[in-house]
Design an enzyme around this catalytic site. Structure first.
Site, PDB file in Angstrom:
ATOM      1  N   PRO A   1       0.508  -1.673  -0.294  1.00 49.83           N
ATOM      2  CA  PRO A   1      -0.403  -0.371  -0.107  1.00 49.83           C
ATOM      3  C   PRO A   1       1.078   0.796   0.154  1.00 49.83           C
ATOM      4  CG  PRO A   1      -1.336  -1.764   1.438  1.00 49.83           C
ATOM      5  CD  PRO A   1       0.414  -1.916   0.659  1.00 49.83           C
ATOM      6  N   TYR A   2       1.793   1.202   0.595  1.00 53.33           N
ATOM      7  CA  TYR A   2       2.273   2.441   0.428  1.00 53.33           C
ATOM      8  C   TYR A   2       3.297   2.542  -0.528  1.00 53.33           C
ATOM      9  CZ  TYR A   2       6.869   4.791   1.952  1.00 53.33           C
ATOM     10  OH  TYR A   2       8.608   5.262   1.521  1.00 53.33           O
TER      11      TYR A   2
END
Length: 209
Positions: A125-126
């Site tokens: 997600p990062y």
């Protein structure tokens, strides 16, 4: 006299970069959520702006001609903060920079942001957030440098780096101090061509970047 806005100036890399720029007699606007975190820095060339990146922080860009986006949600937060800081705040920063005719935008991204699908980990997600923020900056029309550091460490600065990814994952790392010194060096030069590169500890002096 040029003036650099450092977004995320109370973070580890952001604060190091701020101190380095000030040591070079550069004028710095430090954008932080809590200005008390910079109480240990006293310099007539420093202006501190206290604003929340989840809101409107466009005022901080006034009078600046260069931006360093070094903010991050941090490893202890969830995907919500990753979206709001690493993606949305970075996107807004590029838009504000465009509105204020910023001459150069330095983005601290991450290794793997070029292709988040290539890495299956809890960091995905990062990396997706970083990827989307980078893509927005690339399409903004701004002059930019996107720096994608490897795994960050707390080792002292060797002042030597490489933009070539090491063969082993264990060697794909870089000290935060080396990142900060690299950012300060790039920011001290006249804006060059648009550039994207990964950055690791290596054997090339930072001044050659």
């Amino acid at each position: 006299m040029s003036k650099t806005l450092v977004i995320g100036a109370s973070g580890q890399i952001g604060k190091m970069t701020t101190k380095l720029l000030l040591s070079q007699q550069q004028h710095v606007v430090a954008l932080v959520r809590d200005k008390s975190k910079l109480n240990d820095i006293e310099n007539s060339n420093l202006s501190v702006v206290e604003q929340d990146l989840e809101g409107d922080f466009s005022q901080a860009f006034t009078g600046c001609d260069q931006v360093i986006f070094a903010a991050g949600s941090g490893g202890s937060t969830g995907a919500d903060k990753t979206i709001l800081i690493d993606l949305w705040a970075a996107t807004k920063a590029a838009n504000y920079a465009k509105d204020h005719d910023i001459k150069n935008f330095l983005m601290v991204s991450s290794i793997g942001a070029d292709d988040p699908d290539a890495i299956e980990s809890e960091l995905k997600p990062y990396l997706v957030a970083k990827h989307m923020a980078d893509e927005h900056l690339k399409q903004s029309g701004l002059n930019y440098t996107i720096v994608r550091p490897g795994t960050l460490t707390d080792e002292s600065a060797s002042m030597q780096v490489t933009t070539q990814r090491p063969n082993s994952k264990e060697d794909a790392k870089i000290s935060r101090e080396n990142v900060a010194n690299s950012l300060a060096h790039i920011a001290s030069k006249p804006p060059g061509e648009k550039a994207i590169f990964e950055l690791f500890d290596g054997d090339q002096v930072i001044s050659s970047l």
